[in-house]
Design a protein around this motif. Structure first.
Motif, mmCIF file in Angstrom:
data_model
loop_
_atom_site.group_PDB
_atom_site.id
_atom_site.type_symbol
_atom_site.label_atom_id
_atom_site.label_comp_id
_atom_site.label_asym_id
_atom_site.label_seq_id
_atom_site.Cartn_x
_atom_site.Cartn_y
_atom_site.Cartn_z
ATOM 1 N N GLY A 92 -15.509 -27.449 65.264
ATOM 2 C CA GLY A 92 -16.911 -27.056 65.196
ATOM 3 C C GLY A 92 -17.231 -25.795 65.980
ATOM 4 O O GLY A 92 -16.353 -25.009 66.324
ATOM 5 N N HIS A 93 -18.513 -25.636 66.260
ATOM 6 C CA HIS A 93 -19.019 -24.423 66.905
ATOM 7 C C HIS A 93 -19.103 -24.626 68.419
ATOM 8 O O HIS A 93 -19.474 -25.699 68.891
ATOM 9 C CB HIS A 93 -20.403 -24.084 66.346
ATOM 10 C CG HIS A 93 -20.842 -22.699 66.676
ATOM 11 N ND1 HIS A 93 -20.342 -21.601 66.028
ATOM 12 C CD2 HIS A 93 -21.705 -22.237 67.600
ATOM 13 C CE1 HIS A 93 -20.893 -20.518 66.528
ATOM 14 N NE2 HIS A 93 -21.731 -20.875 67.500
ATOM 15 N N PHE A 94 -18.763 -23.584 69.172
ATOM 16 C CA PHE A 94 -18.808 -23.623 70.638
ATOM 17 C C PHE A 94 -19.789 -22.565 71.117
ATOM 18 O O PHE A 94 -19.663 -21.389 70.790
ATOM 19 C CB PHE A 94 -17.410 -23.364 71.208
ATOM 20 C CG PHE A 94 -17.340 -23.394 72.706
ATOM 21 C CD1 PHE A 94 -17.415 -24.587 73.399
ATOM 22 C CD2 PHE A 94 -17.185 -22.215 73.424
ATOM 23 C CE1 PHE A 94 -17.339 -24.622 74.781
ATOM 24 C CE2 PHE A 94 -17.110 -22.240 74.805
ATOM 25 C CZ PHE A 94 -17.186 -23.440 75.487
ATOM 26 N N ASP A 95 -20.795 -22.982 71.920
ATOM 27 C CA ASP A 95 -21.814 -22.067 72.435
ATOM 28 C C ASP A 95 -21.717 -21.860 73.941
ATOM 29 O O ASP A 95 -22.680 -21.421 74.561
ATOM 30 C CB ASP A 95 -23.220 -22.596 72.100
ATOM 31 C CG ASP A 95 -23.545 -22.440 70.630
ATOM 32 O OD1 ASP A 95 -23.208 -21.391 70.050
ATOM 33 O OD2 ASP A 95 -24.120 -23.387 70.056
ATOM 34 N N GLY A 96 -20.608 -22.219 74.532
ATOM 35 C CA GLY A 96 -20.448 -22.056 75.975
ATOM 36 C C GLY A 96 -20.552 -23.376 76.698
ATOM 37 O O GLY A 96 -20.776 -24.433 76.098
ATOM 38 N N TRP A 97 -20.400 -23.315 78.003
ATOM 39 C CA TRP A 97 -20.386 -24.502 78.841
ATOM 40 C C TRP A 97 -21.782 -24.856 79.329
ATOM 41 O O TRP A 97 -22.548 -23.987 79.701
ATOM 42 C CB TRP A 97 -19.458 -24.281 80.035
ATOM 43 C CG TRP A 97 -18.047 -24.027 79.620
ATOM 44 C CD1 TRP A 97 -17.389 -22.831 79.638
ATOM 45 C CD2 TRP A 97 -17.125 -24.974 79.095
ATOM 46 N NE1 TRP A 97 -16.111 -22.982 79.163
ATOM 47 C CE2 TRP A 97 -15.924 -24.294 78.818
ATOM 48 C CE3 TRP A 97 -17.191 -26.340 78.818
ATOM 49 C CZ2 TRP A 97 -14.802 -24.922 78.291
ATOM 50 C CZ3 TRP A 97 -16.072 -26.962 78.297
ATOM 51 C CH2 TRP A 97 -14.894 -26.264 78.047
ATOM 52 N N ALA A 120 -18.777 -17.592 82.005
ATOM 53 C CA ALA A 120 -19.460 -16.911 80.893
ATOM 54 C C ALA A 120 -18.592 -16.983 79.645
ATOM 55 O O ALA A 120 -17.385 -16.779 79.692
ATOM 56 C CB ALA A 120 -19.722 -15.455 81.266
ATOM 57 N N CYS A 121 -19.241 -17.295 78.520
ATOM 58 C CA CYS A 121 -18.520 -17.440 77.261
ATOM 59 C C CYS A 121 -19.325 -16.840 76.116
ATOM 60 O O CYS A 121 -20.557 -16.843 76.150
ATOM 61 C CB CYS A 121 -18.286 -18.906 76.918
ATOM 62 S SG CYS A 121 -17.300 -19.816 78.086
ATOM 63 N N GLY A 122 -18.608 -16.417 75.116
ATOM 64 C CA GLY A 122 -19.249 -16.017 73.879
ATOM 65 C C GLY A 122 -19.330 -17.212 72.949
ATOM 66 O O GLY A 122 -18.690 -18.228 73.161
ATOM 67 N N SER A 123 -20.124 -17.112 71.932
ATOM 68 C CA SER A 123 -20.254 -18.149 70.924
ATOM 69 C C SER A 123 -19.147 -17.959 69.894
ATOM 70 O O SER A 123 -18.830 -16.840 69.512
ATOM 71 C CB SER A 123 -21.629 -18.030 70.274
ATOM 72 O OG SER A 123 -21.806 -19.023 69.325
ATOM 73 N N TYR A 142 -9.209 -23.946 79.001
ATOM 74 C CA TYR A 142 -9.488 -22.530 78.774
ATOM 75 C C TYR A 142 -9.897 -22.387 77.311
ATOM 76 O O TYR A 142 -9.168 -22.797 76.414
ATOM 77 C CB TYR A 142 -8.237 -21.681 79.020
ATOM 78 C CG TYR A 142 -7.683 -21.783 80.416
ATOM 79 C CD1 TYR A 142 -7.984 -20.816 81.366
ATOM 80 C CD2 TYR A 142 -6.854 -22.837 80.781
ATOM 81 C CE1 TYR A 142 -7.470 -20.900 82.659
ATOM 82 C CE2 TYR A 142 -6.346 -22.931 82.070
ATOM 83 C CZ TYR A 142 -6.650 -21.959 82.997
ATOM 84 O OH TYR A 142 -6.147 -22.041 84.275
ATOM 85 N N VAL A 143 -11.056 -21.817 77.066
ATOM 86 C CA VAL A 143 -11.535 -21.590 75.699
ATOM 87 C C VAL A 143 -11.483 -20.095 75.447
ATOM 88 O O VAL A 143 -11.959 -19.292 76.263
ATOM 89 C CB VAL A 143 -12.978 -22.122 75.504
ATOM 90 C CG1 VAL A 143 -13.494 -21.794 74.111
ATOM 91 C CG2 VAL A 143 -13.018 -23.621 75.751
ATOM 92 N N ASP A 144 -10.900 -19.723 74.311
ATOM 93 C CA ASP A 144 -10.803 -18.316 73.934
ATOM 94 C C ASP A 144 -12.204 -17.692 73.903
ATOM 95 O O ASP A 144 -13.113 -18.238 73.288
ATOM 96 C CB ASP A 144 -10.129 -18.202 72.560
ATOM 97 C CG ASP A 144 -9.664 -16.802 72.245
ATOM 98 O OD1 ASP A 144 -9.300 -16.072 73.184
ATOM 99 O OD2 ASP A 144 -9.674 -16.444 71.052
ATOM 100 N N GLY A 145 -12.376 -16.604 74.620
ATOM 101 C CA GLY A 145 -13.672 -15.940 74.678
ATOM 102 C C GLY A 145 -14.444 -16.255 75.946
ATOM 103 O O GLY A 145 -15.545 -15.734 76.143
ATOM 104 N N CYS A 146 -13.897 -17.124 76.814
ATOM 105 C CA CYS A 146 -14.547 -17.451 78.087
ATOM 106 C C CYS A 146 -13.822 -16.729 79.223
ATOM 107 O O CYS A 146 -12.622 -16.472 79.132
ATOM 108 C CB CYS A 146 -14.513 -18.948 78.354
ATOM 109 S SG CYS A 146 -15.544 -19.904 77.227
ATOM 110 N N ASN A 147 -14.556 -16.446 80.288
ATOM 111 C CA ASN A 147 -13.996 -15.713 81.421
ATOM 112 C C ASN A 147 -13.332 -16.602 82.463
ATOM 113 O O ASN A 147 -13.083 -16.155 83.569
ATOM 114 C CB ASN A 147 -15.091 -14.884 82.097
ATOM 115 C CG ASN A 147 -15.558 -13.768 81.209
ATOM 116 O OD1 ASN A 147 -14.805 -13.274 80.374
ATOM 117 N ND2 ASN A 147 -16.817 -13.379 81.360
ATOM 118 N N GLY A 148 -13.108 -17.851 82.172
ATOM 119 C CA GLY A 148 -12.476 -18.742 83.131
ATOM 120 C C GLY A 148 -12.254 -20.115 82.526
ATOM 121 O O GLY A 148 -12.418 -20.319 81.324
#
Length: 156
Positions: A92-97, A120-123, A142-148
């Motif tokens: 599904g869709h990921f909008d950040g933590w 910080a993460c991108g959608s 770790y999620v691709d597009g997140c800074n940590g």
């Protein structure tokens, strides 16, 4: 008195129970090879003693218990298992933590965020993820597009 053969037979029960077929009502003589039956000393039992032993085994079937923590949560990795990194994608869709995320991975596992960290993460839709073991039995995601990374625990 025939206690020695009976004692030997009782010592052999755990081994016999582990090797037993799923049908616990099958007589012990049919569950074991003739050599194992003889080596365990079971051939020294009278017909009544063997029948009693078979009845006891049928009344006490082997059960397998899933490991759970003291609060009833499942244990997915025991101390004997090697914990390895998992690389897959989120479903599904990921909008950040948010601090309370529950994530389903495309391998069927579910993980929840247990730390308050919110990098910080991108959608993104179905982003790549890596779940890695951390210190003291914990896990980091770790999620691709997140800074940590964030601390997570497996729930399914």
């Amino acid at each position: 008195m025939r206690l020695a053969p009976l004692f030997s037979a009782l010592l052999a029960l755990p081994v016999a129970a582990l090797a037993a077929s799923p049908d616990q009502t099958t007589p012990l003589r049919d569950r074991m090879s003739a050599a194992d039956f003889h080596t365990a000393g079971l051939d020294k039992l009278s017909a009544d003693e063997l029948a009693h032993l078979d009845a006891w085994l049928a009344a006490h079937p082997t059960t397998r218990t899933k490991m759970v923590t003291s609060n009833g949560q499942p244990v997915f990795y025991t101390d004997k298992e090697k914990r390895a990194a998992i690389e897959t994608h989120l479903v599904g869709h990921f909008d950040g933590w948010s601090g309370h995320n529950l994530m389903t991975l495309d391998n069927g596992q579910q993980w929840k965020q247990v730390g308050s960290d919110q990098p910080a993460c991108g959608s993104a839709s179905a982003p790549a993820v890596k779940v890695k073991p951390s210190l003291f039995g914990g896990w980091l995601m770790y999620v691709d597009g997140c800074n940590g990374s964030v601390h997570v625990e497996r729930v399914k």
